[in-house]
Design a protein around this motif. Structure first.
Motif, PDB file in Angstrom:
ATOM      1  N   LYS A 108      12.927   9.392  -9.956  1.00 52.78           N
ATOM      2  CA  LYS A 108      13.377  10.453  -9.062  1.00 52.78           C
ATOM      3  C   LYS A 108      13.726   9.905  -7.685  1.00 52.78           C
ATOM      4  CE  LYS A 108      10.753  14.172 -11.326  1.00 52.78           C
ATOM      5  NZ  LYS A 108       9.685  15.189 -11.158  1.00 52.78           N
ATOM      6  N   LEU A 109      12.921   8.947  -7.226  1.00 59.16           N
ATOM      7  CA  LEU A 109      13.182   8.342  -5.927  1.00 59.16           C
ATOM      8  C   LEU A 109      14.539   7.637  -5.938  1.00 59.16           C
ATOM      9  CD1 LEU A 109      10.656   6.522  -3.680  1.00 59.16           C
ATOM     10  CD2 LEU A 109      12.820   5.407  -4.154  1.00 59.16           C
ATOM     11  N   ALA A 110      14.835   6.930  -7.041  1.00 63.68           N
ATOM     12  CA  ALA A 110      16.109   6.227  -7.142  1.00 63.68           C
ATOM     13  C   ALA A 110      17.278   7.215  -7.142  1.00 63.68           C
ATOM     14  CB  ALA A 110      16.135   5.378  -8.407  1.00 63.68           C
ATOM     15  N   SER A 111      17.136   8.322  -7.873  1.00 62.45           N
ATOM     16  CA  SER A 111      18.200   9.328  -7.904  1.00 62.45           C
ATOM     17  C   SER A 111      18.430   9.919  -6.522  1.00 62.45           C
ATOM     18  CB  SER A 111      17.818  10.446  -8.891  1.00 62.45           C
ATOM     19  OG  SER A 111      17.735   9.953 -10.200  1.00 62.45           O
ATOM     20  N   TYR A 112      17.354  10.216  -5.815  1.00 63.90           N
ATOM     21  CA  TYR A 112      17.462  10.774  -4.463  1.00 63.90           C
ATOM     22  C   TYR A 112      18.089   9.744  -3.522  1.00 63.90           C
ATOM     23  CZ  TYR A 112      16.025  13.184  -0.177  1.00 63.90           C
ATOM     24  OH  TYR A 112      16.017  13.829   1.040  1.00 63.90           O
ATOM     25  N   PHE A 113      17.679   8.495  -3.672  1.00 67.32           N
ATOM     26  CA  PHE A 113      18.190   7.395  -2.850  1.00 67.32           C
ATOM     27  C   PHE A 113      19.715   7.308  -2.962  1.00 67.32           C
ATOM     28  CE2 PHE A 113      19.306   2.761  -3.338  1.00 67.32           C
ATOM     29  CZ  PHE A 113      19.311   2.429  -1.993  1.00 67.32           C
ATOM     30  N   TYR A 114      20.225   7.304  -4.189  1.00 68.41           N
ATOM     31  CA  TYR A 114      21.673   7.213  -4.380  1.00 68.41           C
ATOM     32  C   TYR A 114      22.379   8.479  -3.896  1.00 68.41           C
ATOM     33  CZ  TYR A 114      21.652   2.819  -6.945  1.00 68.41           C
ATOM     34  OH  TYR A 114      21.533   1.501  -7.289  1.00 68.41           O
ATOM     35  N   ALA A 115      21.762   9.633  -4.131  1.00 71.60           N
ATOM     36  CA  ALA A 115      22.383  10.894  -3.697  1.00 71.60           C
ATOM     37  C   ALA A 115      22.550  10.901  -2.177  1.00 71.60           C
ATOM     38  CB  ALA A 115      21.526  12.077  -4.149  1.00 71.60           C
ATOM     39  N   LEU A 141      17.618  -0.386  -5.997  1.00 75.02           N
ATOM     40  CA  LEU A 141      16.280  -0.096  -5.487  1.00 75.02           C
ATOM     41  C   LEU A 141      15.297  -1.177  -5.942  1.00 75.02           C
ATOM     42  CD1 LEU A 141      14.509   1.899  -3.925  1.00 75.02           C
ATOM     43  CD2 LEU A 141      14.061   3.065  -6.088  1.00 75.02           C
ATOM     44  N   GLY A 142      15.415  -1.597  -7.188  1.00 73.22           N
ATOM     45  CA  GLY A 142      14.538  -2.637  -7.707  1.00 73.22           C
ATOM     46  C   GLY A 142      14.702  -3.947  -6.964  1.00 73.22           C
ATOM     47  N   ALA A 143      15.950  -4.289  -6.624  1.00 71.93           N
ATOM     48  CA  ALA A 143      16.204  -5.526  -5.885  1.00 71.93           C
ATOM     49  C   ALA A 143      15.564  -5.465  -4.502  1.00 71.93           C
ATOM     50  CB  ALA A 143      17.706  -5.761  -5.759  1.00 71.93           C
ATOM     51  N   ILE A 144      15.646  -4.310  -3.850  1.00 69.74           N
ATOM     52  CA  ILE A 144      15.050  -4.156  -2.519  1.00 69.74           C
ATOM     53  C   ILE A 144      13.532  -4.290  -2.601  1.00 69.74           C
ATOM     54  CG2 ILE A 144      14.655  -2.536  -0.625  1.00 69.74           C
ATOM     55  CD1 ILE A 144      17.466  -1.400  -1.218  1.00 69.74           C
ATOM     56  N   GLU A 202       0.831  -1.201   0.000  1.00 72.65           N
ATOM     57  CA  GLU A 202       0.000   0.000   0.000  1.00 72.65           C
ATOM     58  C   GLU A 202       0.868   1.254   0.000  1.00 72.65           C
ATOM     59  OE1 GLU A 202      -3.119   2.127   3.085  1.00 72.65           O
ATOM     60  OE2 GLU A 202      -3.132  -0.069   2.918  1.00 72.65           O
ATOM     61  N   SER A 203       1.920   1.257   0.796  1.00 78.61           N
ATOM     62  CA  SER A 203       2.785   2.439   0.869  1.00 78.61           C
ATOM     63  C   SER A 203       3.603   2.617  -0.408  1.00 78.61           C
ATOM     64  CB  SER A 203       3.719   2.338   2.082  1.00 78.61           C
ATOM     65  OG  SER A 203       4.483   1.146   2.032  1.00 78.61           O
ATOM     66  N   TRP A 204       3.947   1.503  -1.069  1.00 77.53           N
ATOM     67  CA  TRP A 204       4.730   1.620  -2.305  1.00 77.53           C
ATOM     68  C   TRP A 204       3.936   2.334  -3.397  1.00 77.53           C
ATOM     69  CZ3 TRP A 204       9.352   1.953  -3.949  1.00 77.53           C
ATOM     70  CH2 TRP A 204       9.672   1.752  -5.298  1.00 77.53           C
ATOM     71  N   THR A 205       2.611   2.187  -3.378  1.00 79.93           N
ATOM     72  CA  THR A 205       1.803   2.875  -4.380  1.00 79.93           C
ATOM     73  C   THR A 205       1.912   4.398  -4.261  1.00 79.93           C
ATOM     74  OG1 THR A 205      -0.194   2.892  -2.990  1.00 79.93           O
ATOM     75  CG2 THR A 205       0.147   0.969  -4.415  1.00 79.93           C
ATOM     76  N   HIS A 240       6.982   7.763  -9.006  1.00 81.94           N
ATOM     77  CA  HIS A 240       8.179   8.624  -8.933  1.00 81.94           C
ATOM     78  C   HIS A 240       9.463   7.792  -8.832  1.00 81.94           C
ATOM     79  CE1 HIS A 240       5.359  11.881  -8.273  1.00 81.94           C
ATOM     80  NE2 HIS A 240       4.921  11.307  -7.157  1.00 81.94           N
ATOM     81  N   GLN A 241       9.442   6.562  -9.364  1.00 84.35           N
ATOM     82  CA  GLN A 241      10.564   5.649  -9.148  1.00 84.35           C
ATOM     83  C   GLN A 241      11.903   6.224  -9.595  1.00 84.35           C
ATOM     84  OE1 GLN A 241      10.260   1.305  -9.798  1.00 84.35           O
ATOM     85  NE2 GLN A 241       8.136   1.706 -10.334  1.00 84.35           N
TER      86      GLN A 241
END
Length: 370
Positions: free
Chosen positions: A21-28, A53-56, A10-13, A18-19
């Motif tokens: 952008k989320l991935a870019s922010y995650f790595y940053a 991120l995809g693996a997680i 539910e939270s992933w939705t 924004h995957q």
């Protein structure tokens, strides 16, 4: 569905659209919190950005399947040894993940969602660390020499490599590969043979678009070159307890693990019929059909059906391989192995569902969004 699984999905939705952008922010955030981690990743981050991120997320989405969840994560932990990942790095990754989720979910993020992801990530980290620690008798990766390299079509090559140290795997599994031309950039390829006494492995590789690794493996690698191999992964292996006949569906270089499974069957099979459907765009992409036909001529239990989707003059079946399989059914009492592009695998799984083939009898490894 468990309450934890419900909260996670539910939270992933809230952030799914924004995957990127989320991935870019995650790595940053990860590199800001620990700049040394940047050295573990390739210079080109365009594709890699979504991989960790995809693996997680994949791991999180398997929490309702404890056996698969644990096996997947321990394999992932073993595989990540090639990046020289240390236990303390997991805390940095987890912190960056939580910051990214909170940022992109905004006001809709709740304490319950936060706790669910924290709990799930803690389990993920523990099992990956355990998987890595259980594999310390093996090297983090294997150096291998290229013994043979042959171009089979405009963008397909078949190569044989010999690891410098023993490498144990099962027919149907895949390994990640790195070349000297693109350091720290790894891509997965299935071994195209069952384990041999000399330890050599075959790979079937298609150069995909501007693919850094695939293009190097097809167009630049030569006999004598050294590559590196990661730990074997994947569950597309034979169930030796099953007595059911087998259907293998391969698209393009997805033939590699299918050929490995056939080779394993040639060593012991006496009772199971094996039907292979091999599909490609045109006859040039049926790059290993001659070898398949020779195997079928030698082993009475093996049959091969080849199909092209865009070659009207091909003297065989025409159409998408998933549709060809449906014409030859019914298959409800068979074990299935499916290998190819994400589009081909998805189409075949849909066809098999329509034919009422039980999902538990279908094995595939998804290297994309299936």
């Amino acid at each position: 569905m468990s309450n934890l699984s419900r909260l996670l999905k539910e939270s992933w939705t809230l952030v799914e659209e924004h995957q990127d952008k989320l991935a870019s922010y995650f790595y940053a955030r990860m590199f800001l919190n620990n700049p040394q981690l940047r050295d573990l990743f390739p210079v080109q981050m365009d594709v890699q950005r979504s991989r960790l991120l995809g693996a997680i997320v994949t791991a999180v989405q398997t929490v309702d399947d404890p056996e698969h969840f644990e096996e997947y994560l321990q394999s992932l932990g073993r595989d990540h040894r090639k990046f020289h990942v240390q236990p303390e790095h997991y805390e940095v990754v987890g912190s960056a993940l939580m910051e990214a989720l909170r940022t992109f979910a905004g006001d809709q993020w709740s304490i319950e969602f936060d706790q669910a992801w924290s709990d799930a990530y803690a389990v993920i980290a523990d099992k990956m660390i355990a998987g890595a620690e259980a594999d310390l008798s093996n090297p983090p990766y294997w150096h291998a020499e290229v013994l043979y390299h042959e171009r089979r079509s405009r963008d397909i090559a078949v190569m044989t490599v010999k690891p410098m140290q023993p490498l144990e795997y099962r027919a149907g599994q895949y390994l990640s590969v790195e070349t000297k031309y693109q350091p720290r950039l790894w891509r997965v390829y299935s071994a195209a043979n069952a384990p041999r006494k000399d330890g050599s492995l075959d790979f079937h590789v298609r150069a995909v678009g501007a693919g850094w690794v695939s293009s190097a493996l097809v167009r630049r690698v030569r006999p004598g070159d050294m590559i590196r191999l990661g730990a074997p992964m994947g569950q597309m292996t034979l169930d030796r307890r099953s007595t059911r006949d087998i259907v293998c569906v391969a698209g393009g270089t997805g033939l590699a693990p299918i050929k490995a499974l056939i080779e394993e069957m040639t060593r012991a099979n006496r009772t199971r019929w094996v039907h292979v459907f091999f599909g490609a765009k045109d006859r040039d992409d049926l790059y290993d059909l001659a070898c398949l036909n020779r195997l079928a001529a030698r082993y009475p239990w093996l049959s091969v059906v080849a199909a092209t989707s865009d070659d009207p003059d091909f003297p065989g079946e025409h159409g998408n391989v998933s549709d060809i399989v449906a014409r030859y059914g019914p298959w409800r009492d068979h074990d299935f192995f499916v290998s190819g592009s994400p589009t081909m695998v998805k189409s075949t799984l849909r066809t098999l569902a329509e034919m009422q083939v039980p999902a538990i009898r279908i094995k595939y490894d998804a290297f994309g969004d299936v």
